[in-house]
Write a protein that holds these residues in place. Structure first.
Motif, PDB file in Angstrom:
ATOM      1  N   GLN A   7     115.244 -42.807 -44.050  1.00 39.05           N
ATOM      2  CA  GLN A   7     115.538 -41.824 -45.083  1.00 39.05           C
ATOM      3  C   GLN A   7     114.145 -41.643 -45.708  1.00 39.05           C
ATOM      4  OE1 GLN A   7     118.449 -42.442 -47.903  1.00 39.05           O
ATOM      5  NE2 GLN A   7     118.710 -40.621 -48.422  1.00 39.05           N
ATOM      6  N   ASP A   8     113.438 -43.145 -46.162  1.00 35.47           N
ATOM      7  CA  ASP A   8     112.223 -43.112 -46.879  1.00 35.47           C
ATOM      8  C   ASP A   8     111.097 -42.539 -46.093  1.00 35.47           C
ATOM      9  OD1 ASP A   8     113.517 -44.492 -48.800  1.00 35.47           O
ATOM     10  OD2 ASP A   8     112.767 -46.439 -48.419  1.00 35.47           O
ATOM     11  N   ALA A   9     111.031 -42.778 -44.795  1.00 37.78           N
ATOM     12  CA  ALA A   9     110.034 -42.229 -43.955  1.00 37.78           C
ATOM     13  C   ALA A   9     110.134 -40.775 -43.734  1.00 37.78           C
ATOM     14  CB  ALA A   9     110.159 -42.823 -42.718  1.00 37.78           C
ATOM     15  N   GLN A  10     111.431 -40.188 -43.714  1.00 40.11           N
ATOM     16  CA  GLN A  10     111.635 -38.776 -43.489  1.00 40.11           C
ATOM     17  C   GLN A  10     111.237 -38.125 -44.996  1.00 40.11           C
ATOM     18  OE1 GLN A  10     115.954 -37.812 -43.293  1.00 40.11           O
ATOM     19  NE2 GLN A  10     115.133 -35.878 -42.016  1.00 40.11           N
ATOM     20  N   ALA A  11     111.380 -38.769 -46.105  1.00 39.79           N
ATOM     21  CA  ALA A  11     111.018 -38.090 -47.239  1.00 39.79           C
ATOM     22  C   ALA A  11     109.388 -38.294 -47.200  1.00 39.79           C
ATOM     23  CB  ALA A  11     111.460 -38.833 -48.695  1.00 39.79           C
ATOM     24  N   LYS A  12     108.829 -39.100 -47.136  1.00 45.80           N
ATOM     25  CA  LYS A  12     107.432 -39.479 -46.921  1.00 45.80           C
ATOM     26  C   LYS A  12     106.784 -38.126 -45.899  1.00 45.80           C
ATOM     27  CE  LYS A  12     103.403 -40.985 -48.104  1.00 45.80           C
ATOM     28  NZ  LYS A  12     102.704 -40.808 -49.406  1.00 45.80           N
ATOM     29  N   LEU A  13     107.271 -38.173 -44.918  1.00 41.00           N
ATOM     30  CA  LEU A  13     106.937 -36.952 -43.989  1.00 41.00           C
ATOM     31  C   LEU A  13     107.269 -35.530 -44.620  1.00 41.00           C
ATOM     32  CD1 LEU A  13     108.384 -38.341 -40.566  1.00 41.00           C
ATOM     33  CD2 LEU A  13     105.897 -38.375 -41.185  1.00 41.00           C
ATOM     34  N   ALA A  14     108.133 -35.463 -45.400  1.00 36.97           N
ATOM     35  CA  ALA A  14     108.223 -34.304 -45.910  1.00 36.97           C
ATOM     36  C   ALA A  14     107.195 -33.799 -47.056  1.00 36.97           C
ATOM     37  CB  ALA A  14     109.693 -33.860 -46.517  1.00 36.97           C
ATOM     38  N   GLU A  15     106.795 -35.023 -47.661  1.00 34.43           N
ATOM     39  CA  GLU A  15     105.776 -34.838 -48.763  1.00 34.43           C
ATOM     40  C   GLU A  15     104.649 -34.348 -48.269  1.00 34.43           C
ATOM     41  OE1 GLU A  15     103.731 -37.650 -52.063  1.00 34.43           O
ATOM     42  OE2 GLU A  15     105.130 -38.559 -50.674  1.00 34.43           O
ATOM     43  N   LEU A  16     104.251 -35.289 -47.044  1.00 37.18           N
ATOM     44  CA  LEU A  16     102.921 -34.816 -46.182  1.00 37.18           C
ATOM     45  C   LEU A  16     102.915 -33.507 -45.802  1.00 37.18           C
ATOM     46  CD1 LEU A  16     102.627 -38.165 -44.227  1.00 37.18           C
ATOM     47  CD2 LEU A  16     101.108 -37.438 -45.990  1.00 37.18           C
TER      48      LEU A  16
END
Length: 103
Positions: free
Chosen positions: A45-54
């Motif tokens: 979930q954290d990685a998915q949020a970071k990818l969305a931010e990127l």
């Protein structure tokens, strides 16, 4: 004497790989505990949020890009940076998941 059902090529290959791993001393994966599953879900979930931010930041940068004759490959530089950042996040996720699985 009852006959065993025929095995698919996939099942036979997996049996050979397990036997090969056993000979090499590679430990078979254990089922994950609830805590491990929860930690992996949190990491994803954290990685998915970071990818969305990127992605949002990348789209914003591309939208604000204007042609500059002194920097003709600015768009490709932005794209390369975006791909590198995505790969880094995904790599860190896989490393973190591997650590959780090892216990």
């Amino acid at each position: 004497m009852a006959e065993e059902p025929l095995k698919s090529a996939y099942e036979l290959a997996m049996e050979r790989l397990r036997a090969k791993d056993k000979e090499a001393g590679i430990e078979e994966e254990r089922p994950l505990t609830e805590a491990q599953k929860e930690e992996i879900a949190r990491l994803r979930q954290d990685a998915q949020a970071k990818l969305a931010e990127l992605e949002i930041l990348h789209r914003k940068a591309v939208a604000g890009l204007t042609y500059d004759p002194t920097k003709p490959d600015a768009a490709s530089t932005l794209e390369e940076r975006y791909r590198t950042d995505r790969a880094r996040v995904e790599s860190r996720l896989e490393s973190a998941i591997a650590k959780v699985k090892k216990g």
